[in-house]
Design a protein around this motif. Structure first.
Motif, PDB file in Angstrom:
ATOM      1  N   ARG A   1      29.815  28.775  41.893  1.00  0.00           N
ATOM      2  CA  ARG A   1      29.369  29.526  43.063  1.00  0.00           C
ATOM      3  C   ARG A   1      27.932  29.142  43.410  1.00  0.00           C
ATOM      4  O   ARG A   1      27.063  29.088  42.550  1.00  0.00           O
ATOM      5  CB  ARG A   1      29.468  31.022  42.757  1.00  0.00           C
ATOM      6  N   ALA A   2      27.703  28.901  44.709  1.00  0.00           N
ATOM      7  CA  ALA A   2      26.377  28.528  45.195  1.00  0.00           C
ATOM      8  C   ALA A   2      25.860  29.606  46.150  1.00  0.00           C
ATOM      9  O   ALA A   2      26.054  29.518  47.369  1.00  0.00           O
ATOM     10  CB  ALA A   2      26.430  27.172  45.902  1.00  0.00           C
ATOM     11  N   GLY A   3      25.256  30.634  45.591  1.00  0.00           N
ATOM     12  CA  GLY A   3      24.652  31.687  46.403  1.00  0.00           C
ATOM     13  C   GLY A   3      25.616  32.513  47.211  1.00  0.00           C
ATOM     14  O   GLY A   3      25.214  33.209  48.156  1.00  0.00           O
ATOM     15  N   HIS A   4      26.895  32.464  46.871  1.00  0.00           N
ATOM     16  CA  HIS A   4      27.914  33.119  47.691  1.00  0.00           C
ATOM     17  C   HIS A   4      28.351  34.454  47.091  1.00  0.00           C
ATOM     18  O   HIS A   4      28.086  34.746  45.916  1.00  0.00           O
ATOM     19  CB  HIS A   4      29.132  32.192  47.832  1.00  0.00           C
ATOM     20  N   ILE A   5      29.044  35.243  47.911  1.00  0.00           N
ATOM     21  CA  ILE A   5      29.632  36.506  47.452  1.00  0.00           C
ATOM     22  C   ILE A   5      30.609  36.209  46.315  1.00  0.00           C
ATOM     23  O   ILE A   5      31.428  35.299  46.433  1.00  0.00           O
ATOM     24  CB  ILE A   5      30.381  37.189  48.620  1.00  0.00           C
ATOM     25  N   PRO A   6      30.566  36.959  45.208  1.00  0.00           N
ATOM     26  CA  PRO A   6      31.498  36.688  44.104  1.00  0.00           C
ATOM     27  C   PRO A   6      32.943  36.983  44.480  1.00  0.00           C
ATOM     28  O   PRO A   6      33.218  37.750  45.407  1.00  0.00           O
ATOM     29  CB  PRO A   6      31.017  37.619  42.985  1.00  0.00           C
ATOM     30  N   CYS A   7      33.856  36.366  43.744  1.00  0.00           N
ATOM     31  CA  CYS A   7      35.289  36.564  43.981  1.00  0.00           C
ATOM     32  C   CYS A   7      35.766  37.858  43.320  1.00  0.00           C
ATOM     33  O   CYS A   7      35.153  38.360  42.378  1.00  0.00           O
ATOM     34  CB  CYS A   7      36.087  35.388  43.429  1.00  0.00           C
ATOM     35  N   VAL A   8      36.893  38.343  43.810  1.00  0.00           N
ATOM     36  CA  VAL A   8      37.519  39.562  43.276  1.00  0.00           C
ATOM     37  C   VAL A   8      38.846  39.183  42.636  1.00  0.00           C
ATOM     38  O   VAL A   8      39.562  38.319  43.144  1.00  0.00           O
ATOM     39  CB  VAL A   8      37.736  40.592  44.403  1.00  0.00           C
ATOM     40  N   TRP A   9      39.182  39.816  41.497  1.00  0.00           N
ATOM     41  CA  TRP A   9      40.447  39.551  40.817  1.00  0.00           C
ATOM     42  C   TRP A   9      41.179  40.870  40.582  1.00  0.00           C
ATOM     43  O   TRP A   9      40.584  41.955  40.573  1.00  0.00           O
ATOM     44  CB  TRP A   9      40.215  38.854  39.476  1.00  0.00           C
ATOM     45  N   ALA A  10      42.474  40.764  40.395  1.00  0.00           N
ATOM     46  CA  ALA A  10      43.281  41.926  40.026  1.00  0.00           C
ATOM     47  C   ALA A  10      44.503  41.430  39.265  1.00  0.00           C
ATOM     48  O   ALA A  10      45.016  40.341  39.527  1.00  0.00           O
ATOM     49  CB  ALA A  10      43.714  42.716  41.259  1.00  0.00           C
ATOM     50  N   SER A  11      44.953  42.223  38.299  1.00  0.00           N
ATOM     51  CA  SER A  11      46.148  41.888  37.528  1.00  0.00           C
ATOM     52  C   SER A  11      47.280  42.836  37.911  1.00  0.00           C
ATOM     53  O   SER A  11      47.065  43.867  38.566  1.00  0.00           O
ATOM     54  CB  SER A  11      45.870  41.982  36.026  1.00  0.00           C
ATOM     55  N   ALA A  12      48.490  42.487  37.488  1.00  0.00           N
ATOM     56  CA  ALA A  12      49.675  43.245  37.904  1.00  0.00           C
ATOM     57  C   ALA A  12      49.650  44.696  37.425  1.00  0.00           C
ATOM     58  O   ALA A  12      50.323  45.555  38.001  1.00  0.00           O
ATOM     59  CB  ALA A  12      50.939  42.549  37.391  1.00  0.00           C
ATOM     60  N   ASP A  13      48.877  45.002  36.377  1.00  0.00           N
ATOM     61  CA  ASP A  13      48.796  46.377  35.886  1.00  0.00           C
ATOM     62  C   ASP A  13      47.754  47.214  36.621  1.00  0.00           C
ATOM     63  O   ASP A  13      47.498  48.362  36.259  1.00  0.00           O
ATOM     64  CB  ASP A  13      48.514  46.392  34.379  1.00  0.00           C
ATOM     65  N   GLY A  14      47.120  46.633  37.644  1.00  0.00           N
ATOM     66  CA  GLY A  14      46.178  47.386  38.461  1.00  0.00           C
ATOM     67  C   GLY A  14      44.724  47.218  38.073  1.00  0.00           C
ATOM     68  O   GLY A  14      43.830  47.709  38.776  1.00  0.00           O
ATOM     69  N   LYS A  15      44.465  46.566  36.964  1.00  0.00           N
ATOM     70  CA  LYS A  15      43.074  46.309  36.611  1.00  0.00           C
ATOM     71  C   LYS A  15      42.472  45.329  37.614  1.00  0.00           C
ATOM     72  O   LYS A  15      43.141  44.378  38.040  1.00  0.00           O
ATOM     73  CB  LYS A  15      42.987  45.730  35.199  1.00  0.00           C
ATOM     74  N   SER A  16      41.231  45.560  37.981  1.00  0.00           N
ATOM     75  CA  SER A  16      40.600  44.697  38.988  1.00  0.00           C
ATOM     76  C   SER A  16      39.094  44.712  38.803  1.00  0.00           C
ATOM     77  O   SER A  16      38.535  45.593  38.139  1.00  0.00           O
ATOM     78  CB  SER A  16      40.958  45.164  40.403  1.00  0.00           C
ATOM     79  N   GLY A  17      38.446  43.741  39.385  1.00  0.00           N
ATOM     80  CA  GLY A  17      36.996  43.662  39.271  1.00  0.00           C
ATOM     81  C   GLY A  17      36.450  42.448  39.978  1.00  0.00           C
ATOM     82  O   GLY A  17      37.167  41.732  40.696  1.00  0.00           O
ATOM     83  N   VAL A  18      35.183  42.215  39.767  1.00  0.00           N
ATOM     84  CA  VAL A  18      34.477  41.067  40.330  1.00  0.00           C
ATOM     85  C   VAL A  18      34.316  40.020  39.236  1.00  0.00           C
ATOM     86  O   VAL A  18      34.000  40.354  38.093  1.00  0.00           O
ATOM     87  CB  VAL A  18      33.102  41.489  40.875  1.00  0.00           C
ATOM     88  N   ILE A  19      34.568  38.759  39.558  1.00  0.00           N
ATOM     89  CA  ILE A  19      34.355  37.690  38.585  1.00  0.00           C
ATOM     90  C   ILE A  19      32.855  37.520  38.362  1.00  0.00           C
ATOM     91  O   ILE A  19      32.118  37.168  39.284  1.00  0.00           O
ATOM     92  CB  ILE A  19      34.990  36.373  39.051  1.00  0.00           C
ATOM     93  N   GLU A  20      32.423  37.818  37.152  1.00  0.00           N
ATOM     94  CA  GLU A  20      31.004  37.739  36.834  1.00  0.00           C
ATOM     95  C   GLU A  20      30.627  36.303  36.470  1.00  0.00           C
ATOM     96  O   GLU A  20      31.239  35.685  35.613  1.00  0.00           O
ATOM     97  CB  GLU A  20      30.676  38.671  35.665  1.00  0.00           C
ATOM     98  N   ASP A  21      29.637  35.772  37.150  1.00  0.00           N
ATOM     99  CA  ASP A  21      29.098  34.456  36.802  1.00  0.00           C
ATOM    100  C   ASP A  21      27.647  34.377  37.236  1.00  0.00           C
ATOM    101  O   ASP A  21      27.181  35.191  38.028  1.00  0.00           O
ATOM    102  CB  ASP A  21      29.928  33.331  37.426  1.00  0.00           C
ATOM    103  N   ASP A  22      26.933  33.430  36.682  1.00  0.00           N
ATOM    104  CA  ASP A  22      25.517  33.289  37.027  1.00  0.00           C
ATOM    105  C   ASP A  22      25.342  32.655  38.399  1.00  0.00           C
ATOM    106  O   ASP A  22      24.449  33.014  39.158  1.00  0.00           O
ATOM    107  CB  ASP A  22      24.809  32.441  35.963  1.00  0.00           C
ATOM    108  N   GLY A  23      26.203  31.711  38.718  1.00  0.00           N
ATOM    109  CA  GLY A  23      26.082  31.023  39.997  1.00  0.00           C
ATOM    110  C   GLY A  23      24.794  30.231  40.102  1.00  0.00           C
ATOM    111  O   GLY A  23      24.069  30.021  39.127  1.00  0.00           O
ATOM    112  N   GLY A  24      24.497  29.769  41.290  1.00  0.00           N
ATOM    113  CA  GLY A  24      23.291  29.002  41.564  1.00  0.00           C
ATOM    114  C   GLY A  24      22.861  29.249  42.990  1.00  0.00           C
ATOM    115  O   GLY A  24      23.515  29.992  43.731  1.00  0.00           O
ATOM    116  N   PRO A  25      21.755  28.647  43.432  1.00  0.00           N
ATOM    117  CA  PRO A  25      21.272  28.856  44.792  1.00  0.00           C
ATOM    118  C   PRO A  25      22.190  28.204  45.824  1.00  0.00           C
ATOM    119  O   PRO A  25      23.037  27.371  45.480  1.00  0.00           O
ATOM    120  CB  PRO A  25      19.893  28.185  44.777  1.00  0.00           C
ATOM    121  N   PRO A  26      22.036  28.548  47.086  1.00  0.00           N
ATOM    122  CA  PRO A  26      22.840  27.922  48.145  1.00  0.00           C
ATOM    123  C   PRO A  26      22.678  26.409  48.177  1.00  0.00           C
ATOM    124  O   PRO A  26      21.684  25.853  47.693  1.00  0.00           O
ATOM    125  CB  PRO A  26      22.287  28.569  49.430  1.00  0.00           C
ATOM    126  N   LEU A  27      23.660  25.750  48.755  1.00  0.00           N
ATOM    127  CA  LEU A  27      23.623  24.303  48.913  1.00  0.00           C
ATOM    128  C   LEU A  27      22.582  23.911  49.963  1.00  0.00           C
ATOM    129  O   LEU A  27      22.507  24.518  51.031  1.00  0.00           O
ATOM    130  CB  LEU A  27      24.994  23.786  49.341  1.00  0.00           C
TER     131      LEU A  27
END
Length: 278
Positions: free
Chosen positions: A160-186
């Motif tokens: 990820r380059a300075g962008h909004i993080p992605c969202v995930w969800a599993s079939a059992d209803g658990k969900s969240g934001v993919i946590e990562d450090d990322g980097g600055p924009p391109l």
């Protein structure tokens, strides 16, 4: 009985001046409208008409232009099949809202496609794209997320380059934001490194790539908007909604909060949907 007042020379001059100002205002409005229409047409012409198909996966996208004004021209999405059978997924946003931003968006998207098959991983891809953007001397920059999906294993690796993080969800209803450090924009800093994050998409699970127009508006801060998409993704995964239905629901949520920017959502679901909403 009414009397017609005589028109003085000063009155004639005032009326002529008002007429000239009205004509100029009309011309400016027509020019702005033509610029918006041109930016929208240019942007839509640079976005893919079709998305790749992968056995066992459902891929869909939804895009909504800005609600008003010149806030159009920067958002993009892309999905394509790599030579090794994996799926490349990208979404991003170029700084600026005009024809120049729309053209720059097309350049960045093409560069990502061209380098995706030769880069070792998404982090290297963003590094090489960043260096190339800087080499052309553009004043613009772009935020971006790029992911590679292996349909055989459901493994996603992304950067990820300075962008909004992605969202995930599993079939059992658990969900969240993919946590990562990322980097600055391109296009900001030479020699930037972009960490790679890995996430396995299990059967019935979904991954949501999005732009900030989906989660930010005059009445909603980014964190609150992201929480809304996280909850929506969890409900959709449990219900077995199609990728298209989830993408449409996310865009409608953005419209309800009055998004002022372009809004794009790219959804990947592992497994065939059990429910589609119209």
């Amino acid at each position: 009985m009414s009397r017609k007042l005589p028109t003085t020379d000063g009155g004639d001059e005032l009326l002529a001046r008002l007429g000239s100002l009205t004509a100029q205002a009309r011309e400016r409005a027509e020019f702005q409208r033509s610029q918006v229409e041109l930016a929208i047409a240019l942007q839509r012409g640079m976005l893919p008409d079709e998305l790749p198909s992968a056995p066992g996966f459902d891929v869909a996208v939804q895009y909504a232009p800005a609600c008003h004004g010149l806030n159009v021209g920067g958002d993009w999405y892309d999905a394509f099949t790599l030579p090794d059978g994996r799926i490349g997924l990208s979404i991003g946003d170029v700084q600026g809202h005009n024809i120049e931003a729309a053209a720059f968006m097309g350049q960045v998207r093409v560069v990502l496609r061209a380098l995706a098959s030769v880069a070792g991983d998404p982090g290297e891809l963003l590094e090489r794209t960043n260096d190339l953007i800087l080499s052309i001397g553009s004043d613009l920059f772009a935020t971006c997320t790029f992911m590679r999906l292996d349909p055989a294993t459901g493994m996603l690796e992304g950067a990820r380059a300075g962008h909004i993080p992605c969202v995930w969800a599993s079939a059992d209803g658990k969900s969240g934001v993919i946590e990562d450090d990322g980097g600055p924009p391109l296009g900001i800093e030479p020699g930037t490194r972009y960490p790679v994050t890995r996430h396995r998409l299990t059967t019935g699970g979904v991954i949501v790539l999005l732009t900030d127009g989906v989660v930010e508006g005059p009445s909603m801060p980014v964190d609150e908007g992201l929480d809304q998409v996280v909850r929506l993704a969890g409900v959709a995964a449990v219900a077995g909604l199609s990728a298209g239905s989830l993408a449409s629901a996310a865009i409608k949520g953005a419209e309800r909060v009055g998004h002022e920017d372009d809004a794009a959502v790219l959804v990947v679901r592992h497994g065939p949907p059990t429910l589609r909403l119209r």
